[in-house]
Design a protein around this motif. Structure first.
Motif, mmCIF file in Angstrom:
data_model
loop_
_atom_site.group_PDB
_atom_site.id
_atom_site.type_symbol
_atom_site.label_atom_id
_atom_site.label_comp_id
_atom_site.label_asym_id
_atom_site.label_seq_id
_atom_site.Cartn_x
_atom_site.Cartn_y
_atom_site.Cartn_z
ATOM 1 N N LEU A 32 0.829 -1.211 0.000
ATOM 2 C CA LEU A 32 0.000 0.000 0.000
ATOM 3 C C LEU A 32 0.860 1.256 0.000
ATOM 4 N N LEU A 33 1.975 1.244 0.717
ATOM 5 C CA LEU A 33 2.868 2.401 0.717
ATOM 6 C C LEU A 33 3.493 2.627 -0.650
ATOM 7 N N ALA A 34 3.869 1.546 -1.314
ATOM 8 C CA ALA A 34 4.518 1.674 -2.617
ATOM 9 C C ALA A 34 3.604 2.327 -3.643
ATOM 10 N N ALA A 35 2.278 2.214 -3.456
ATOM 11 C CA ALA A 35 1.331 2.810 -4.404
ATOM 12 C C ALA A 35 1.208 4.307 -4.236
ATOM 13 N N ASP A 36 1.809 4.880 -3.152
ATOM 14 C CA ASP A 36 1.800 6.336 -2.941
ATOM 15 C C ASP A 36 0.365 6.882 -2.918
ATOM 16 N N SER A 37 -0.449 6.326 -2.018
ATOM 17 C CA SER A 37 -1.830 6.749 -1.775
ATOM 18 C C SER A 37 -2.782 6.422 -2.916
ATOM 19 N N MET A 38 -2.318 5.678 -3.931
ATOM 20 C CA MET A 38 -3.204 5.249 -5.001
ATOM 21 C C MET A 38 -3.836 3.907 -4.634
ATOM 22 N N VAL A 39 -4.888 3.537 -5.370
ATOM 23 C CA VAL A 39 -5.624 2.313 -5.092
ATOM 24 C C VAL A 39 -4.818 1.110 -5.575
ATOM 25 N N VAL A 40 -4.723 0.091 -4.722
ATOM 26 C CA VAL A 40 -4.078 -1.166 -5.072
ATOM 27 C C VAL A 40 -5.165 -2.226 -5.172
ATOM 28 N N SER A 41 -5.203 -2.932 -6.283
ATOM 29 C CA SER A 41 -6.266 -3.910 -6.502
ATOM 30 C C SER A 41 -6.151 -5.064 -5.511
ATOM 31 N N THR A 42 -7.285 -5.699 -5.256
ATOM 32 C CA THR A 42 -7.306 -6.841 -4.339
ATOM 33 C C THR A 42 -6.493 -8.009 -4.895
ATOM 34 N N ASP A 43 -6.544 -8.211 -6.203
ATOM 35 C CA ASP A 43 -5.777 -9.306 -6.802
ATOM 36 C C ASP A 43 -4.283 -9.108 -6.593
ATOM 37 N N ARG A 44 -3.812 -7.875 -6.750
ATOM 38 C CA ARG A 44 -2.385 -7.608 -6.550
ATOM 39 C C ARG A 44 -1.991 -7.808 -5.090
ATOM 40 N N LEU A 45 -2.844 -7.411 -4.158
ATOM 41 C CA LEU A 45 -2.549 -7.627 -2.746
ATOM 42 C C LEU A 45 -2.507 -9.112 -2.421
ATOM 43 N N ALA A 46 -3.442 -9.871 -3.003
ATOM 44 C CA ALA A 46 -3.454 -11.317 -2.757
ATOM 45 C C ALA A 46 -2.196 -11.970 -3.310
ATOM 46 N N GLU A 47 -1.731 -11.518 -4.474
ATOM 47 C CA GLU A 47 -0.512 -12.086 -5.054
ATOM 48 C C GLU A 47 0.697 -11.761 -4.201
ATOM 49 N N LEU A 86 -6.983 4.140 5.937
ATOM 50 C CA LEU A 86 -7.149 2.990 5.056
ATOM 51 C C LEU A 86 -8.517 3.059 4.406
ATOM 52 N N LEU A 87 -8.531 3.352 3.109
ATOM 53 C CA LEU A 87 -9.776 3.557 2.374
ATOM 54 C C LEU A 87 -10.125 2.325 1.561
ATOM 55 N N THR A 88 -11.412 2.036 1.484
ATOM 56 C CA THR A 88 -11.912 0.920 0.676
ATOM 57 C C THR A 88 -12.536 1.463 -0.594
ATOM 58 N N LYS A 89 -12.074 0.970 -1.734
ATOM 59 C CA LYS A 89 -12.596 1.383 -3.031
ATOM 60 C C LYS A 89 -13.216 0.188 -3.729
ATOM 61 N N ALA A 90 -13.789 0.458 -4.903
ATOM 62 C CA ALA A 90 -14.490 -0.611 -5.614
ATOM 63 C C ALA A 90 -13.529 -1.702 -6.070
ATOM 64 N N THR A 91 -12.317 -1.312 -6.448
ATOM 65 C CA THR A 91 -11.378 -2.298 -6.999
ATOM 66 C C THR A 91 -10.308 -2.730 -6.012
ATOM 67 N N GLY A 92 -10.189 -2.057 -4.859
ATOM 68 C CA GLY A 92 -9.143 -2.419 -3.923
ATOM 69 C C GLY A 92 -9.092 -1.478 -2.744
ATOM 70 N N TYR A 93 -7.877 -1.178 -2.268
ATOM 71 C CA TYR A 93 -7.687 -0.378 -1.064
ATOM 72 C C TYR A 93 -6.567 0.628 -1.294
ATOM 73 N N ALA A 94 -6.593 1.716 -0.489
ATOM 74 C CA ALA A 94 -5.573 2.764 -0.562
ATOM 75 C C ALA A 94 -5.216 3.201 0.847
ATOM 76 N N LEU A 95 -3.923 3.447 1.091
ATOM 77 C CA LEU A 95 -3.431 3.906 2.383
ATOM 78 C C LEU A 95 -2.920 5.332 2.222
ATOM 79 N N LYS A 96 -3.528 6.271 2.938
ATOM 80 C CA LYS A 96 -3.198 7.685 2.821
ATOM 81 C C LYS A 96 -2.099 8.042 3.824
ATOM 82 N N VAL A 97 -0.869 8.119 3.329
ATOM 83 C CA VAL A 97 0.287 8.531 4.128
ATOM 84 C C VAL A 97 1.058 9.551 3.307
#
Length: 658
Positions: A32-47, A86-97
């Motif tokens: 989540l940090l590597a995405a720089d506050s952008m949404v990370v898909s659930t599939d990518r997190l699972a992988e 920690l925000l929940t979006k339609a396609t995944g999650y985002a961490l605002k730091v």
């Protein structure tokens, strides 16, 4: 709350207490940090969390880890945003730091400030970079299992750390603090290994009055390179200095550092992959490339992954020596049908000014003739041709048919041919600048060539040998030994080595500045300027003029019989006329040093002041017919390196209007 990633992953609370995070929770935070506050898909997190062992319900498993992370955020920041980060979006999650809420963001901000001060205010740069580097507690995300996003984050931060250390050492040396710079570099090389930092350490040791330690560091750099790639990198032969008695033993940390090899190794001797994917794995850095191709079709669950995963797709953006490079494998749509991806990659290279590497063919396979190519392939070829003069283009070919074709010159500025076992009696490739006997040698040459084409300056290093000051009159000097006494570490990437051996052409660095070298070679054929040698020199001049590389010309060649300076001007096909035309048209800084015979037409062809040389110097042993006042001075052989470095920098600044 402050997130700590420059070392073991941790979270620092407002009261200063630090909680270190491990396991699945650490992997989740990293992605989540590597995405720089952008949404990370659930599939990518699972992988990232499970890899190939994906659970039966990956969405439910990821959601459970997200719930635990929200709980932890409330504990770490009870009076702040906490779980709301920690925000929940339609396609995944985002961490605002924000960047100020992590030590990595603070470090990158300080590095940005120092970049503008490194060249003008060295003392201010030191005051910024020293506390910034103290933020590091060890390797990035030490002990944390990372996915693709975390791997990219770690690579970017480690590269920034090396850049900061290089700038700090350079600033200290500019202030005369060479001993302190050497000590800091030695301490840093205990944690990480980088060739640029090691060469900078050698320079700091040399300038602080420890030349023998500097030479030993250079020895270990060469040894590390051979261990990583299996061969040298077209360096000059080493001349080992004699042992000096009572020399104190120093901390030669380069030898003790656990090396991080730049390319991936492919097994032991005799087990190397000789295909283009194997060459690419050796040449690029160990990280995933960026793909710009069309979206692949959805993968059916249970089916194996495509066989071309890794550095074997048709196009992508890789890193070579830390610098982004666009790589295109073949242009045949039958082998790699993703032509749209190739075009997008070439367009991105044009906009981002990235060098392009084109891998053509496979061992034993001849490509189809261009006249039979489909329209899509012609479009790709046209895009490659249009990149001439815009970005550097390097062609690495396996095929005799491609290498001997005149069309290869339109695709690349420099051509490397891989030919392990040439048949007896066959001639050399007229269009190849470098001929490699193996994929390992080709990868080493490609990396070194890209370093010259992409980096205008690098950390300076002392020459590996000293120029012999006293040689009997009339005895030709070994030009390779002269270059070894001028270039940093004696490094010389020779181009077109087998064509016109009476003339040497190649790339080197002098005090960290890149330079193209054209030098007569009197130990072969008396250094006569033959038509083949003149053509070879003209190609080198054109390459340097195309990419604004300064030129150093070393002259030691006999006068061609029947050609006087006045008479030869009227002969359009006189010996060396092709090289003369190239010099007249080149608009790059040029310094000429007369080291031996330099009279008449030969002197004029080899870069005289009349043909546009910015400065002309001569050694005391030089035999020349230059009129009084035609020379800028007589210099000792040992002073050549310092004089040339100063002149090339001054000529460059003058032409740029500085």
């Amino acid at each position: 709350m402050k997130v700590l990633v420059l070392g073991s992953l941790g979270v620092e609370a407002a009261d200063g207490t630090v909680t270190y995070v491990q396991g699945f929770q650490a992997t989740l935070i990293t992605e989540l940090l590597a995405a720089d506050s952008m949404v990370v898909s659930t599939d990518r997190l699972a992988e990232a969390l499970y890899g190939e062992d994906t659970p039966r319900s990956p969405l439910r498993a990821v959601h459970a880890h997200i719930t635990r992370l929200r709980r932890a955020l409330r504990q770490w920041e009870p009076e702040g945003p906490g779980a709301e980060r920690l925000l929940t979006k339609a396609t995944g999650y985002a961490l605002k730091v924000s960047s100020l809420e992590s030590d990595a963001g603070q470090f990158l901000a300080e590095l940005t400030r120092a970049r503008t001060l490194a060249l003008t205010e060295a003392d201010a740069a030191v005051e910024i970079l020293k506390p910034a580097l103290s933020l590091w507690r060890g390797p990035v995300l030490e002990g944390t299992s990372t996915g693709m996003g975390g791997g990219h984050l770690a690579t970017r931060l480690e590269a920034a750390r090396r850049e900061a250390a290089e700038q700090l050492a350079s600033a200290r040396m500019a202030l005369g603090q060479c001993a302190q710079a050497a000590t800091e570099l030695e301490d840093l090389l205990l944690d990480i290994y980088d060739e640029s930092l090691a060469r900078l350490l050698a320079t700091a040791l040399s300038r602080s009055g420890r030349p023998h330690e500097a030479r030993r560091v250079e020895q270990r750099i060469r040894r590390a390179f051979r261990v990583d790639l299996g061969v040298g990198a077209h360096r000059m032969p080493e001349r080992r200095p004699g042992r000096v008695p009572d020399q104190p033993q120093a901390r030669y940390l380069v030898e003790r550092v656990p090396r991080q090899p730049r390319p991936a190794r492919l097994g032991g001797r005799g087990q190397q992959d000789s295909s283009s994917p194997g060459l690419l794995k050796l040449m690029v850095d160990r990280e995933s490339p960026a793909r710009l191709g069309s979206t692949p079709p959805p993968r059916v669950p249970g089916t194996p992954a495509p066989a071309h995963r890794g550095p074997t797709a048709s196009a992508g953006v890789y890193r070579v020596g830390g610098f982004p490079v666009a790589v295109v494998r073949d242009v045949n749509p039958e082998r790699f049908p993703d032509g749209q991806g190739v075009l997008r990659t070439l367009e991105y290279a044009r906009k981002a000014c990235l060098p392009v590497v084109l891998l053509v063919g496979e061992p034993g396979r001849h490509p189809e003739a261009v006249s039979q190519a489909p329209t899509h392939q012609v479009t790709i070829l046209r895009s490659l041709v249009q990149l001439r003069g815009v970005v550097p283009r390097v062609v690495i070919s396996f095929d005799d048919g491609v290498a001997s074709s005149p069309g290869i010159a339109a695709l690349g500025d420099v051509c490397i041919v891989v030919r392990p076992d040439p048949p007896a009696g066959t001639g050399r490739y007229p269009m190849a600048e470098i001929e490699a006997r193996s994929v390992v040698e080709a990868a080493a040459s490609g990396r070194e060539l890209l370093d010259y084409l992409t980096r205008h300056c690098a950390p300076a290093a002392p020459p590996w040998t000293e120029i012999e000051p006293f040689a009997p009159q009339g005895v030709p000097l070994g030009t390779r030994d002269v270059i070894a006494g001028i270039a940093d570490s004696g490094g010389f990437l020779e181009l077109t080595a087998e064509q016109g051996p009476t003339l040497l052409t190649g790339l080197a660095r002098i005090e960290g500045k890149r330079v193209g070298i054209i030098a007569n070679n009197p130990v072969v054929g008396d250094g006569v300027l033959t038509p083949q040698a003149a053509s070879k020199g003209a190609r080198m001049v054109d390459l340097c003029a195309l990419w604004n590389i300064p030129l150093l010309v070393l002259v030691d060649t006999p006068q061609i019989p029947g050609t006087g300076v006045s008479g030869a001007r009227s002969l359009p096909e006189a010996a060396g006329s092709e090289l003369l035309r190239a010099f007249l048209g080149a608009q790059v800084p040029r310094v000429t040093v007369l080291v031996g015979r330099a009279t008449g037409w030969s002197r004029l062809v080899m870069g005289a002041r009349e043909t546009g040389a910015d400065a002309v110097y001569a050694w005391p042993r030089a035999q020349t017919d230059v009129a009084d006042g035609g020379l800028d001075g007589i210099i000792a052989p040992q002073a050549t390196r310092a004089v040339v470095s100063t002149l090339l920098g001054a000529c460059r600044d003058h032409r740029l209007g500085a």
